[in-house]
Design an enzyme around this catalytic site. Structure first.
Site, PDB file in Angstrom:
ATOM      1  N   ARG A  58       0.805  -1.211   0.000  1.00  0.00           N
ATOM      2  CA  ARG A  58       0.000   0.000   0.000  1.00  0.00           C
ATOM      3  C   ARG A  58       0.846   1.273   0.000  1.00  0.00           C
ATOM      4  NH1 ARG A  58      -2.319  -3.979   1.667  1.00  0.00           N
ATOM      5  NH2 ARG A  58      -0.598  -4.218   3.116  1.00  0.00           N
ATOM      6  N   THR A  59       1.839   1.334   0.874  1.00  0.00           N
ATOM      7  CA  THR A  59       2.616   2.566   0.990  1.00  0.00           C
ATOM      8  C   THR A  59       3.343   2.880  -0.312  1.00  0.00           C
ATOM      9  OG1 THR A  59       2.911   2.190   3.359  1.00  0.00           O
ATOM     10  CG2 THR A  59       4.390   3.766   2.316  1.00  0.00           C
ATOM     11  N   LYS A  85      26.651  -4.468  -2.816  1.00  0.00           N
ATOM     12  CA  LYS A  85      28.086  -4.366  -3.090  1.00  0.00           C
ATOM     13  C   LYS A  85      28.819  -3.606  -1.989  1.00  0.00           C
ATOM     14  CE  LYS A  85      27.050  -4.088  -8.046  1.00  0.00           C
ATOM     15  NZ  LYS A  85      27.174  -3.242  -9.268  1.00  0.00           N
ATOM     16  N   ARG A 103      11.586   3.899   2.620  1.00  0.00           N
ATOM     17  CA  ARG A 103      11.286   2.997   3.731  1.00  0.00           C
ATOM     18  C   ARG A 103      12.555   2.220   4.052  1.00  0.00           C
ATOM     19  NH1 ARG A 103       6.122  -0.890   4.490  1.00  0.00           N
ATOM     20  NH2 ARG A 103       5.345   1.148   5.136  1.00  0.00           N
ATOM     21  N   HIS A 125       5.896   6.226  11.189  1.00  0.00           N
ATOM     22  CA  HIS A 125       5.310   6.074   9.859  1.00  0.00           C
ATOM     23  C   HIS A 125       4.440   7.316   9.631  1.00  0.00           C
ATOM     24  CE1 HIS A 125       4.033   4.381   6.232  1.00  0.00           C
ATOM     25  NE2 HIS A 125       3.671   3.158   6.613  1.00  0.00           N
TER      26      HIS A 125
END
Length: 330
Positions: free
Chosen positions: A67-68, A96, A117, A145
């Site tokens: 959703r986000t 890497k 995120r 959030h």
């Protein structure tokens, strides 16, 4: 529209060249929150525009999301911006050995704003300190959030007609639930009474109870979850017990099914009570609740589009007046 005068002098010095981050909800004033809600209302009326045409937005998701990520990308696309980014850190140069700092600096060469995120608490704040462009926190570990919080506030306002003086029940994983942590800090302006419903293993962390005490926020703690407990709720905010946050899977197994909301439990609730959930759900809301008029979590997710459109404009220096007078509506 909101029934109050909007006094937003904080926007008078914002131009399109300013760097405005959206890392935490805790540093937003009451006026700023209401301003963003007003902007979200405008985007709900007309979500398809070209007000960000020519802009590029990067979505950097070091953790899984549905959703986000999709609502951020849809928000940018519906505003005319282009989207770049990744949904799995394994396909980036992080594998890497590239540091977060270098990743942020490199992506800043290509984008006008970054929605990120990350699994590490404080990662978004760090990124905002090194990036020359706005950083939007799309969730950092169990910390915050803020974009979810804004859509939660918008959902509460839409369903209750106010943010003031509400009984809000936070249920389930209050220890690791970053959405409930953000909601507590944002609601400090609106005189809520919180009810923390959780087993002791997932109780609200002490730091947030201290925060409530310091800001005069009323709260009550419960371990029982039944129709009597929730009878006075204006909002029931259910949360998933997050398996990925547990280092001890035996502890997860003990608590994962402690609180399950079913339709029979709603018999004593207020007519206007609404059930929210940041999603995804596992089994904490039974499917027989979905068709009940109290259920609002699917509409809540849709509100994320309008809230995140408002956040992009806030971070890129587009004002509410510009949104209202926008001639690029499609």
């Amino acid at each position: 529209m909101l029934n109050f005068a909007l006094k937003y002098t904080f926007f008078t010095n914002i131009t399109s060249m300013d760097k405005q981050n959206f890392v935490t909800i805790a540093n937003l004033s009451k006026d700023e929150i209401l301003y963003l809600i007003s902007m979200a209302q405008e985007f709900e009326k007309h979500p398809n525009r070209e007000i960000l045409k020519g802009k590029v937005v990067a979505t950097l998701f070091f953790e899984p999301s549905t959703r986000t990520r999709l609502s951020f990308e849809t928000a940018a696309n519906r505003l005319g911006a282009r989207v770049i980014g990744f949904t799995d850190a394994k396909v980036t140069s992080a594998t890497k050995g590239e540091t977060l700092k270098d990743t942020i600096l490199m992506v800043s060469n290509y984008a006008d704003a970054i929605a990120m995120r990350h699994h590490i608490e404080g990662a978004a704040q760090y990124a905002s300190e090194v990036a020359p462009i706005p950083i939007i926190n799309a969730g950092d570990g169990a910390h915050e959030h803020p974009s979810q919080c804004l859509l939660d506030l918008y959902s509460i306002y839409k369903t209750q007609g106010t943010l003031e003086n509400l009984n809000i029940y936070l249920v389930g994983d209050l220890k690791y639930g970053r959405t409930v942590h953000s909601l507590i800090t944002a609601m400090r302006h609106f005189n809520p009474t919180f009810h923390f419903v959780a087993p002791k293993e997932l109780a609200m962390p002490q730091e947030y109870k201290i925060y409530c005490d310091e800001h005069g926020i009323k709260y009550v703690e419960h371990t029982e979850f039944n129709e009597q407990t929730i009878a006075d709720a204006d909002i029931i905010y259910m949360t998933r017990v997050q398996k990925e946050r547990f280092s001890d899977l035996m502890e997860y197994e003990r608590v994962k099914n402690v609180y399950i909301l079913n339709r029979a439990m709603l018999s004593m609730t207020k007519d206007n009570m609404k059930i929210l959930h940041p999603l995804p759900r596992v089994n904490e809301i039974a499917y027989d609740v979905d068709d009940d008029p109290h259920a609002y979590y699917i509409q809540q997710a849709k509100n994320g589009l309008y809230a995140r459109q408002a956040i992009f404009c806030y971070c890129l220096g587009i004002t509410l007046d510009e949104v209202k007078n926008d001639t690029t509506i499609i």
